[in-house]
Design a protein around this motif. Structure first.
Motif, PDB file in Angstrom:
ATOM      1  N   TRP A  80       0.662  -1.021   0.207  1.00 38.84           N
ATOM      2  CA  TRP A  80      -0.287  -0.089   0.211  1.00 38.84           C
ATOM      3  C   TRP A  80       0.315   0.798  -0.091  1.00 38.84           C
ATOM      4  N   THR A  81       0.158   2.241  -0.903  1.00 41.22           N
ATOM      5  CA  THR A  81       0.891   3.541  -0.414  1.00 41.22           C
ATOM      6  C   THR A  81      -0.184   4.491   0.131  1.00 41.22           C
ATOM      7  N   ILE A  82       0.453   5.633   0.698  1.00 45.17           N
ATOM      8  CA  ILE A  82      -0.423   6.861   0.938  1.00 45.17           C
ATOM      9  C   ILE A  82      -0.260   7.961   0.019  1.00 45.17           C
ATOM     10  N   LYS A  83      -1.362   9.008  -0.331  1.00 49.33           N
ATOM     11  CA  LYS A  83      -1.459   9.441  -0.679  1.00 49.33           C
ATOM     12  C   LYS A  83      -2.023  10.820  -0.365  1.00 49.33           C
ATOM     13  N   GLY A  84      -1.838  12.062  -1.152  1.00 52.91           N
ATOM     14  CA  GLY A  84      -2.689  12.839  -0.649  1.00 52.91           C
ATOM     15  C   GLY A  84      -2.369  14.212  -1.858  1.00 52.91           C
ATOM     16  N   TYR A  85      -3.008  15.366  -1.268  1.00 52.66           N
ATOM     17  CA  TYR A  85      -2.922  16.348  -1.666  1.00 52.66           C
ATOM     18  C   TYR A  85      -2.506  18.184  -0.245  1.00 52.66           C
ATOM     19  N   ILE A  86      -0.562  17.851  -1.279  1.00 52.12           N
ATOM     20  CA  ILE A  86      -0.166  19.313  -0.368  1.00 52.12           C
ATOM     21  C   ILE A  86      -1.220  20.646  -1.161  1.00 52.12           C
ATOM     22  N   ASP A  87      -1.361  21.311   0.528  1.00 51.36           N
ATOM     23  CA  ASP A  87      -2.294  22.504  -0.543  1.00 51.36           C
ATOM     24  C   ASP A  87      -1.533  23.888  -0.326  1.00 51.36           C
TER      25      ASP A  87
ATOM     26  N   ILE B 130       8.365  26.343   3.078  1.00 47.80           N
ATOM     27  CA  ILE B 130       6.812  26.297   3.888  1.00 47.80           C
ATOM     28  C   ILE B 130       5.679  26.556   3.542  1.00 47.80           C
ATOM     29  N   LEU B 131       5.000  25.248   4.398  1.00 47.51           N
ATOM     30  CA  LEU B 131       4.374  23.852   3.733  1.00 47.51           C
ATOM     31  C   LEU B 131       2.884  24.808   4.674  1.00 47.51           C
ATOM     32  N   ILE B 132       1.884  24.839   4.313  1.00 44.69           N
ATOM     33  CA  ILE B 132       0.803  24.928   3.862  1.00 44.69           C
ATOM     34  C   ILE B 132      -0.267  24.302   3.805  1.00 44.69           C
ATOM     35  N   ASP B 133      -1.601  23.761   5.361  1.00 43.02           N
ATOM     36  CA  ASP B 133      -2.365  23.314   5.205  1.00 43.02           C
ATOM     37  C   ASP B 133      -3.413  24.428   5.962  1.00 43.02           C
TER      38      ASP B 133
ATOM     39  N   PRO C  51      -2.355  12.777  11.724  1.00 43.66           N
ATOM     40  CA  PRO C  51      -1.335  11.859  10.032  1.00 43.66           C
ATOM     41  C   PRO C  51      -0.519  12.663   9.868  1.00 43.66           C
ATOM     42  N   GLN C  52      -1.019  14.359   9.416  1.00 41.20           N
ATOM     43  CA  GLN C  52      -0.877  14.787   8.224  1.00 41.20           C
ATOM     44  C   GLN C  52       0.474  15.648   9.253  1.00 41.20           C
ATOM     45  N   LEU C  53       0.912  15.760  10.468  1.00 43.61           N
ATOM     46  CA  LEU C  53       2.190  16.211  10.604  1.00 43.61           C
ATOM     47  C   LEU C  53       3.099  14.735  10.297  1.00 43.61           C
ATOM     48  N   LEU C  54       2.723  13.555  10.273  1.00 44.92           N
ATOM     49  CA  LEU C  54       3.899  13.419  10.097  1.00 44.92           C
ATOM     50  C   LEU C  54       4.532  13.147   7.793  1.00 44.92           C
ATOM     51  N   CYS C  55       2.623  12.664   7.399  1.00 43.63           N
ATOM     52  CA  CYS C  55       2.779  12.151   6.191  1.00 43.63           C
ATOM     53  C   CYS C  55       3.116  13.142   5.343  1.00 43.63           C
ATOM     54  N   TYR C  56       2.483  14.874   5.187  1.00 37.92           N
ATOM     55  CA  TYR C  56       2.856  16.101   4.202  1.00 37.92           C
ATOM     56  C   TYR C  56       4.836  16.201   4.020  1.00 37.92           C
ATOM     57  N   PRO C  57       5.167  16.199   5.269  1.00 41.28           N
ATOM     58  CA  PRO C  57       6.429  16.526   5.246  1.00 41.28           C
ATOM     59  C   PRO C  57       6.997  15.790   4.508  1.00 41.28           C
ATOM     60  N   LEU C  58       6.675  14.051   4.946  1.00 39.94           N
ATOM     61  CA  LEU C  58       7.467  13.212   3.952  1.00 39.94           C
ATOM     62  C   LEU C  58       6.921  12.965   2.446  1.00 39.94           C
TER      63      LEU C  58
ATOM     64  N   LYS D 246       8.726  15.643   0.958  1.00 38.55           N
ATOM     65  CA  LYS D 246       9.930  14.499   1.248  1.00 38.55           C
ATOM     66  C   LYS D 246      10.163  13.860  -0.695  1.00 38.55           C
ATOM     67  N   ALA D 247       9.251  13.619  -1.154  1.00 41.93           N
ATOM     68  CA  ALA D 247       8.675  11.977  -1.983  1.00 41.93           C
ATOM     69  C   ALA D 247       9.600  13.009  -2.934  1.00 41.93           C
ATOM     70  N   ILE D 248       8.797  14.475  -2.977  1.00 46.48           N
ATOM     71  CA  ILE D 248       9.136  14.904  -4.718  1.00 46.48           C
ATOM     72  C   ILE D 248       9.981  15.446  -4.800  1.00 46.48           C
ATOM     73  N   THR D 249      10.619  16.455  -3.585  1.00 47.62           N
ATOM     74  CA  THR D 249      11.886  16.863  -3.802  1.00 47.62           C
ATOM     75  C   THR D 249      13.002  16.430  -3.489  1.00 47.62           C
ATOM     76  N   GLY D 250      13.137  15.685  -2.481  1.00 43.03           N
ATOM     77  CA  GLY D 250      14.411  14.858  -1.815  1.00 43.03           C
ATOM     78  C   GLY D 250      14.223  15.840  -0.705  1.00 43.03           C
ATOM     79  N   TYR D 251      13.881  16.348  -0.260  1.00 42.20           N
ATOM     80  CA  TYR D 251      14.661  17.052   1.637  1.00 42.20           C
ATOM     81  C   TYR D 251      12.986  17.417   2.130  1.00 42.20           C
ATOM     82  N   LEU D 252      13.388  17.277   3.516  1.00 38.25           N
ATOM     83  CA  LEU D 252      12.188  18.396   4.226  1.00 38.25           C
ATOM     84  C   LEU D 252      11.492  19.346   4.349  1.00 38.25           C
ATOM     85  N   PRO D 253       9.922  20.002   4.047  1.00 41.55           N
ATOM     86  CA  PRO D 253      10.407  21.488   4.168  1.00 41.55           C
ATOM     87  C   PRO D 253      10.584  21.991   5.021  1.00 41.55           C
ATOM     88  N   LYS D 254      10.791  23.370   5.575  1.00 41.46           N
ATOM     89  CA  LYS D 254      11.148  23.711   6.146  1.00 41.46           C
ATOM     90  C   LYS D 254      10.308  24.297   7.951  1.00 41.46           C
TER      91      LYS D 254
END
Length: 201
Positions: A131-138, A145-148, A165-172, A175-183
Protein backbone atom coordinates in the motif's frame (compact mmCIF):
# COMPACT_ATOMS: atom_id res chain seq x y z
CA UNK A 1 0.59 -7.45 -6.44
CA UNK A 2 -1.96 -4.65 -6.74
CA UNK A 3 -1.15 -1.64 -4.60
CA UNK A 4 -3.74 -0.12 -2.26
CA UNK A 5 -3.65 3.68 -2.24
CA UNK A 6 -4.67 5.17 1.09
CA UNK A 7 -5.55 8.84 1.50
CA UNK A 8 -4.87 10.93 4.58
CA UNK A 9 -8.61 11.22 5.22
CA UNK A 10 -8.87 7.42 5.17
CA UNK A 11 -6.11 7.18 7.77
CA UNK A 12 -7.88 9.76 9.92
CA UNK A 13 -11.19 7.92 9.63
CA UNK A 14 -9.62 4.60 10.61
CA UNK A 15 -7.83 6.22 13.55
CA UNK A 16 -11.09 7.84 14.71
CA UNK A 17 -13.39 4.83 14.18
CA UNK A 18 -12.51 1.58 12.40
CA UNK A 19 -16.20 0.75 11.93
CA UNK A 20 -16.81 4.06 10.20
CA UNK A 21 -13.85 3.29 7.94
CA UNK A 22 -15.36 -0.13 7.14
CA UNK A 23 -18.71 1.35 6.17
CA UNK A 24 -17.23 4.21 4.13
CA UNK A 25 -14.25 2.61 2.40
CA UNK A 26 -14.87 -1.14 2.35
CA UNK A 27 -18.65 -1.29 1.91
CA UNK A 28 -18.54 2.14 0.17
CA UNK A 29 -21.78 3.33 1.77
CA UNK A 30 -22.21 6.99 0.95
CA UNK A 31 -23.85 9.34 3.39
CA UNK A 32 -25.03 12.94 2.93
CA UNK A 33 -22.44 15.58 3.66
CA UNK A 34 -22.92 18.40 6.13
CA UNK A 35 -23.21 21.96 4.97
CA UNK A 36 -20.16 22.98 7.00
CA UNK A 37 -18.08 20.65 4.82
CA UNK A 38 -19.55 22.25 1.69
CA UNK A 39 -18.57 25.71 2.93
CA UNK A 40 -15.06 24.59 3.80
CA UNK A 41 -14.56 22.84 0.48
CA UNK A 42 -15.81 25.83 -1.52
CA UNK A 43 -13.60 28.18 0.48
CA UNK A 44 -10.66 25.88 -0.13
CA UNK A 45 -11.29 25.99 -3.90
CA UNK A 46 -11.47 29.80 -3.78
CA UNK A 47 -8.08 29.96 -2.03
CA UNK A 48 -6.68 27.59 -4.63
CA UNK A 49 -7.87 29.96 -7.38
CA UNK A 50 -6.26 32.88 -5.57
CA UNK A 51 -2.87 31.25 -5.21
CA UNK A 52 -2.83 29.83 -8.74
CA UNK A 53 -3.35 33.41 -9.92
CA UNK A 54 -0.65 34.66 -7.57
CA UNK A 55 1.80 32.00 -8.70
CA UNK A 56 1.80 33.67 -12.12
CA UNK A 57 0.99 37.31 -11.38
CA UNK A 58 2.77 37.72 -8.01
CA UNK A 59 -0.31 39.32 -6.48
CA UNK A 60 -3.57 38.12 -4.97
CA UNK A 61 -6.87 38.06 -6.80
CA UNK A 62 -9.22 40.97 -6.31
CA UNK A 63 -11.19 40.24 -3.16
CA UNK A 64 -14.52 40.37 -5.01
CA UNK A 65 -13.29 37.74 -7.48
CA UNK A 66 -12.18 35.52 -4.61
CA UNK A 67 -15.65 35.74 -3.08
CA UNK A 68 -17.29 35.14 -6.46
CA UNK A 69 -15.29 31.93 -6.89
CA UNK A 70 -16.42 30.80 -3.46
CA UNK A 71 -20.08 31.63 -4.08
CA UNK A 72 -20.16 29.81 -7.40
CA UNK A 73 -18.58 26.69 -5.92
CA UNK A 74 -20.83 26.80 -2.85
CA UNK A 75 -24.09 27.31 -4.76
CA UNK A 76 -23.28 24.66 -7.38
CA UNK A 77 -22.79 22.01 -4.68
CA UNK A 78 -26.51 22.04 -3.85
CA UNK A 79 -27.32 21.02 -7.42
CA UNK A 80 -25.01 18.00 -7.32
CA UNK A 81 -25.13 16.43 -3.86
CA UNK A 82 -27.35 15.50 -0.98
CA UNK A 83 -26.47 17.93 1.80
CA UNK A 84 -27.53 18.03 5.44
CA UNK A 85 -28.39 21.63 6.20
CA UNK A 86 -27.87 21.49 9.95
CA UNK A 87 -26.91 25.18 9.79
CA UNK A 88 -28.73 27.91 7.86
CA UNK A 89 -27.32 28.04 4.34
CA UNK A 90 -26.90 31.82 4.27
CA UNK A 91 -25.20 31.81 7.67
CA UNK A 92 -22.59 29.33 6.47
CA UNK A 93 -22.11 31.27 3.25
CA UNK A 94 -21.83 34.69 4.88
CA UNK A 95 -19.50 33.55 7.67
CA UNK A 96 -17.19 31.82 5.18
CA UNK A 97 -17.08 34.90 2.96
CA UNK A 98 -16.20 37.00 6.02
CA UNK A 99 -13.27 34.82 7.06
CA UNK A 100 -12.03 34.53 3.46
CA UNK A 101 -11.92 38.32 3.29
CA UNK A 102 -9.98 38.40 6.56
CA UNK A 103 -7.48 35.84 5.25
CA UNK A 104 -7.17 37.70 1.95
CA UNK A 105 -6.39 40.93 3.81
CA UNK A 106 -4.04 39.64 6.52
CA UNK A 107 -2.43 36.31 5.61
CA UNK A 108 -2.50 35.96 1.83
CA UNK A 109 -0.29 39.01 1.11
CA UNK A 110 2.53 37.36 3.09
CA UNK A 111 2.39 34.14 1.03
CA UNK A 112 4.10 33.64 -2.31
CA UNK A 113 3.47 30.09 -3.59
CA UNK A 114 6.27 28.02 -5.00
CA UNK A 115 5.73 27.17 -8.64
CA UNK A 116 4.02 23.81 -9.11
CA UNK A 117 3.19 23.37 -5.43
CA UNK A 118 -0.47 24.33 -5.19
CA UNK A 119 -2.68 21.28 -4.62
CA UNK A 120 0.38 19.16 -5.40
CA UNK A 121 -0.26 15.43 -5.26
CA UNK A 122 2.25 13.20 -3.49
CA UNK A 123 2.63 9.48 -2.95
CA UNK A 124 4.65 7.80 -0.22
CA UNK A 125 5.76 4.24 -0.93
CA UNK A 126 7.25 1.59 1.34
CA UNK A 127 9.44 -1.44 0.67
CA UNK A 128 7.66 -4.82 0.79
CA UNK A 129 4.33 -3.23 1.71
CA UNK A 130 1.31 -3.52 -0.64
CA UNK A 131 0.00 0.00 0.00
CA UNK A 132 0.95 3.62 -0.46
CA UNK A 133 -0.19 6.89 1.09
CA UNK A 134 -1.45 9.56 -1.30
CA UNK A 135 -2.40 13.12 -0.55
CA UNK A 136 -2.57 16.70 -1.77
CA UNK A 137 -0.43 19.48 -0.36
CA UNK A 138 -2.47 22.69 -0.25
CA UNK A 139 0.47 25.00 -0.80
CA UNK A 140 4.22 25.37 -0.42
CA UNK A 141 5.78 28.83 -0.30
CA UNK A 142 8.93 29.96 -2.07
CA UNK A 143 10.62 29.60 1.34
CA UNK A 144 9.69 25.88 1.45
CA UNK A 145 7.06 26.38 4.14
CA UNK A 146 4.22 23.89 3.79
CA UNK A 147 0.76 25.33 4.51
CA UNK A 148 -2.48 23.44 5.04
CA UNK A 149 -5.50 25.71 5.38
CA UNK A 150 -8.69 24.67 7.12
CA UNK A 151 -12.00 26.54 7.19
CA UNK A 152 -13.96 25.63 10.30
CA UNK A 153 -16.17 26.94 13.08
CA UNK A 154 -14.78 24.47 15.62
CA UNK A 155 -12.33 25.29 18.39
CA UNK A 156 -8.89 23.73 18.05
CA UNK A 157 -5.72 23.60 20.04
CA UNK A 158 -2.26 22.24 19.36
CA UNK A 159 -2.88 19.09 21.38
CA UNK A 160 -5.67 18.11 18.97
CA UNK A 161 -3.08 17.80 16.23
CA UNK A 162 -0.24 16.17 18.13
CA UNK A 163 -1.03 12.78 16.57
CA UNK A 164 -2.61 13.99 13.34
CA UNK A 165 -1.36 11.86 10.40
CA UNK A 166 -0.85 15.03 8.39
CA UNK A 167 2.02 16.08 10.67
CA UNK A 168 4.01 13.05 9.53
CA UNK A 169 2.66 12.35 6.05
CA UNK A 170 2.73 15.81 4.48
CA UNK A 171 6.40 16.57 5.20
CA UNK A 172 7.27 13.05 4.01
CA UNK A 173 5.13 13.64 0.92
CA UNK A 174 7.04 16.85 0.23
CA UNK A 175 10.30 14.94 0.67
CA UNK A 176 9.11 12.25 -1.74
CA UNK A 177 8.84 14.99 -4.38
CA UNK A 178 11.86 17.16 -3.58
CA UNK A 179 14.27 14.87 -1.73
CA UNK A 180 14.28 17.02 1.40
CA UNK A 181 11.93 18.05 4.21
CA UNK A 182 10.11 21.40 4.30
CA UNK A 183 11.49 24.10 6.58
CA UNK A 184 8.17 24.39 8.41
CA UNK A 185 4.63 22.97 8.37
CA UNK A 186 1.79 25.33 9.27
CA UNK A 187 -1.90 24.67 9.88
CA UNK A 188 -3.70 27.87 8.86
CA UNK A 189 -7.15 27.97 10.48
CA UNK A 190 -9.85 30.24 9.06
CA UNK A 191 -12.48 30.20 11.80
CA UNK A 192 -15.91 31.34 10.71
CA UNK A 193 -16.95 32.44 14.17
CA UNK A 194 -19.11 35.49 14.99
CA UNK A 195 -16.02 37.62 14.42
CA UNK A 196 -13.87 35.93 11.74
CA UNK A 197 -10.66 34.66 13.33
CA UNK A 198 -7.34 33.42 11.93
CA UNK A 199 -5.09 31.06 13.87
CA UNK A 200 -1.88 29.19 13.11
CA UNK A 201 -0.37 26.05 14.64
Amino acid sequence: MELIHLSISQLKTFHRCSLQYYYAHILKIKKPIQISFVGGRAGHKALEKNFLYKEVNKKDLDQNLLCDHFSTEFDTSFQKEEIIENEPREKVKDSTVAVLKEYHKIRAPKIQPREGFIERVFEITFENVPWTIKGYIDLVTTKDILIDYKITKMKHNKDDYEYDPQLLCYPLGFKAITGYLPKQFIFDFLKRTKEPTLEQF
